[in-house]
Write a protein that holds these residues in place. Sequence first.
Motif, PDB file in Angstrom:
ATOM      1  N   LEU A  76       2.772   2.441  -7.072  1.00 26.31           N
ATOM      2  CA  LEU A  76       3.434   2.816  -5.817  1.00 26.31           C
ATOM      3  C   LEU A  76       4.272   4.078  -6.000  1.00 26.31           C
ATOM      4  O   LEU A  76       4.380   4.911  -5.085  1.00 26.31           O
ATOM      5  CB  LEU A  76       4.314   1.660  -5.317  1.00 26.31           C
ATOM      6  CG  LEU A  76       3.552   0.461  -4.730  1.00 26.31           C
ATOM      7  CD1 LEU A  76       4.459  -0.742  -4.577  1.00 26.31           C
ATOM      8  CD2 LEU A  76       2.924   0.830  -3.386  1.00 26.31           C
ATOM      9  N   ALA A  79      -2.326  -0.247  -4.133  1.00 22.80           N
ATOM     10  CA  ALA A  79      -1.630  -0.181  -5.430  1.00 22.80           C
ATOM     11  C   ALA A  79      -2.115  -1.279  -6.364  1.00 22.80           C
ATOM     12  O   ALA A  79      -2.307  -1.057  -7.567  1.00 22.80           O
ATOM     13  CB  ALA A  79      -0.121  -0.296  -5.212  1.00 22.80           C
ATOM     14  N   GLN A 123      -0.709  -0.485   1.804  1.00 24.07           N
ATOM     15  CA  GLN A 123      -0.270   0.335   0.656  1.00 24.07           C
ATOM     16  C   GLN A 123      -0.171  -0.547  -0.599  1.00 24.07           C
ATOM     17  O   GLN A 123      -0.568  -0.137  -1.692  1.00 24.07           O
ATOM     18  CB  GLN A 123       1.090   0.975   0.964  1.00 24.07           C
ATOM     19  CG  GLN A 123       1.019   2.081   2.008  1.00 24.07           C
ATOM     20  CD  GLN A 123       2.386   2.449   2.565  1.00 24.07           C
ATOM     21  OE1 GLN A 123       3.402   1.805   2.262  1.00 24.07           O
ATOM     22  NE2 GLN A 123       2.419   3.490   3.404  1.00 24.07           N
ATOM     23  N   ARG A 150       5.071   6.239  -2.752  1.00 24.74           N
ATOM     24  CA  ARG A 150       5.566   5.257  -1.782  1.00 24.74           C
ATOM     25  C   ARG A 150       6.928   4.704  -2.233  1.00 24.74           C
ATOM     26  O   ARG A 150       7.646   4.115  -1.450  1.00 24.74           O
ATOM     27  CB  ARG A 150       4.574   4.086  -1.630  1.00 24.74           C
ATOM     28  CG  ARG A 150       3.196   4.497  -1.143  1.00 24.74           C
ATOM     29  CD  ARG A 150       3.260   5.126   0.225  1.00 24.74           C
ATOM     30  NE  ARG A 150       1.953   5.662   0.630  1.00 24.74           N
ATOM     31  CZ  ARG A 150       1.765   6.480   1.646  1.00 24.74           C
ATOM     32  NH1 ARG A 150       2.819   6.881   2.353  1.00 24.74           N
ATOM     33  NH2 ARG A 150       0.567   6.907   1.968  1.00 24.74           N
ATOM     34  N   MET A 164       1.795   6.893  -6.057  1.00 17.19           N
ATOM     35  CA  MET A 164       1.327   7.147  -4.690  1.00 17.19           C
ATOM     36  C   MET A 164       2.425   7.724  -3.797  1.00 17.19           C
ATOM     37  O   MET A 164       2.212   7.948  -2.604  1.00 17.19           O
ATOM     38  CB  MET A 164       0.809   5.837  -4.060  1.00 17.19           C
ATOM     39  CG  MET A 164      -0.476   5.304  -4.682  1.00 17.19           C
ATOM     40  SD  MET A 164      -0.711   3.526  -4.345  1.00 17.19           S
ATOM     41  CE  MET A 164      -0.794   3.511  -2.560  1.00 17.19           C
ATOM     42  N   ILE A 195       7.229  -1.201   2.224  1.00 20.00           N
ATOM     43  CA  ILE A 195       5.839  -0.919   1.784  1.00 20.00           C
ATOM     44  C   ILE A 195       4.916  -1.720   2.701  1.00 20.00           C
ATOM     45  O   ILE A 195       5.111  -2.929   2.887  1.00 20.00           O
ATOM     46  CB  ILE A 195       5.627  -1.355   0.306  1.00 20.00           C
ATOM     47  CG1 ILE A 195       6.595  -0.623  -0.623  1.00 20.00           C
ATOM     48  CG2 ILE A 195       4.178  -1.140  -0.118  1.00 20.00           C
ATOM     49  CD1 ILE A 195       6.394   0.871  -0.711  1.00 20.00           C
ATOM     50  N   THR A 196       3.893  -1.070   3.279  1.00 22.13           N
ATOM     51  CA  THR A 196       2.977  -1.789   4.197  1.00 22.13           C
ATOM     52  C   THR A 196       2.020  -2.650   3.367  1.00 22.13           C
ATOM     53  O   THR A 196       1.754  -2.347   2.191  1.00 22.13           O
ATOM     54  CB  THR A 196       2.155  -0.802   5.047  1.00 22.13           C
ATOM     55  OG1 THR A 196       1.268  -0.084   4.174  1.00 22.13           O
ATOM     56  CG2 THR A 196       3.052   0.168   5.803  1.00 22.13           C
TER      57      THR A 196
END
Length: 571
Positions: free
Chosen positions: A14, A58, A54, A19, A17, A50-51
């Motif tokens: 994450l 991850a 997502q 995020r 990414m 965090i959705t």
Amino acid sequence: MPLGKIQSQIVNQLVTMKRLTGEQRDAVAATPGELNGDALDKLLQEDFKITPFQLFVAKGKAFGLSPFNVARHKLTPKSFERIPQEFCQQHLVLPVGQLGDFLLVAFANPFDLALPTKIQEMTGKKVIRLLAREKDIKDKFSKGPEQKSAGFDDVVQQIGAEYGAAGPAEESAQGDVNEESGPIIELANRIIEDAYFAGTSDIHLEPQEHDVVIRYRIDGVCAEKLRLPKKVGPALVARLKIMCNLDISERRLPQDGRIVFKQYTKKGLDLDLRVSTAPLNHGEGVVMRILDKQKTTLPLPALGFTEENLAKYRECIRQPYGMILHCGPTGSGKSMTLYSALNEINTPDIVIRTAEDPIEYTLPGLNQMQMHRQIGLTFASALRAFLRQDPDIILVGEIRDKETANIAVEAALTGHLLISTLHTNDAPGTIARLVDMGVEPFMISSSLLCVCAQRLMRRVCKTCRVPYVPEGREKEIMEKAIGWSGQIFKHNPKGCPKCAGSGYKGRVGIHELMVTNEELIEAINKEMESAELKKIAMRGGMKTLHQDSLIKVKEGLTTLEEAITTVPPDM
């Protein structure tokens, strides 16, 4: 509390990414209490926004698996052809595609490493693992069949509405509807595509007095799917005739043809249809048998053979020479069994020749010949040609006449394994049929390895079947045939979403396997009647179709009602 290895990898992904920031990662690691999978998911979604998607991506990267969005994957009746639906539900996996020898399977649990091996053994395909969300897979199983039928009904309504509404206009336009008009072309394609996705074996187009009825045969049972205005009938029949290069001006005689459907669709469906037209009292009727070229053969154990019959049958198909015959009515699964048997013994050191009408499935390594009666290419002439082509195994689609029967027996006596089909009711009756065709009894007894009579019965739906203990006549039937009485199942008349409300889902084969022995050979030579041959075969260990059907009832695969409907009790 420090994070576990997998949890750390998910959080690091994450960060990669973008995020999460480095500080947020440290904050996650510093959270008190044990952060197992669910707790970590909850923390990341609630505190760090965090959705779910997502987090899913991850996790895929952390486990080294490609994430797959199962929610957007469309289930079809073909989805569970290689891996049974019950297995998928139990282990939360979903087959989502196939690339050559590779099977793409979405897994909810990436840690179960024994599962891909089990699937590989079951299917004979190498498994490529994809990661899916558990919730998405569960949703697919709960909603799959309903979505499928709703989508199908929607198409039917659209077609019905379009042509129903167009009816009066067409009446006045006198001939506006023709086989080249866009709606008719679209309608013909839609009917075939819908039938294929619904798991249909045969499409019936039947003209009635005031309309045209389209019926589909699914799992051996015909059901009405669509009614069209009568005006549409002739144009639709003409369109289907054009698709299989038949004479559209000849409406008084039956015609046979074949549609190579991939020429007419953009959906990539590689299927052929065997088409038969016939003049009926209200116009021309059409029946189309769907031959799915993408469909591969099933392994022999998946066809419904009992362990005892499977062992005997496998021994027969591995003999160097002799004759193996399959008998039963049209649509009893004879072709699938023959192809499965050939697939099992098909190796590079064996030459296999087949004469078929039509070629239903194409298998690599087989040399297949399509019959063409108009130019004199019949089963008999193909068989004669094969005997000069150095084959080890010959498959003849059907023994229909004296000439084919005699050449087949001759081939079996001269060092070839000959496999064919015959239309008789049971295994012992096959001997009488061959004698009627003019084959000498001593030739039959010396060439025959085994006769397998078979039928297909509907499987009772495992989700909604109802257990009960038979009494009275039902108990008597079970005890007389297989000497057993205990709990069996009946179908649920209301059904469930999984079986589309019918109580039955899929089909299973029943078999009567008559393997020759010394006593049977002697009886054939003495030209004993079929009833006597049956008694001798049963003494030799043959289970009749009725007995085998009740073994399937005992195992919970089908119902007593279905068994008695398919095969009457033995006398």
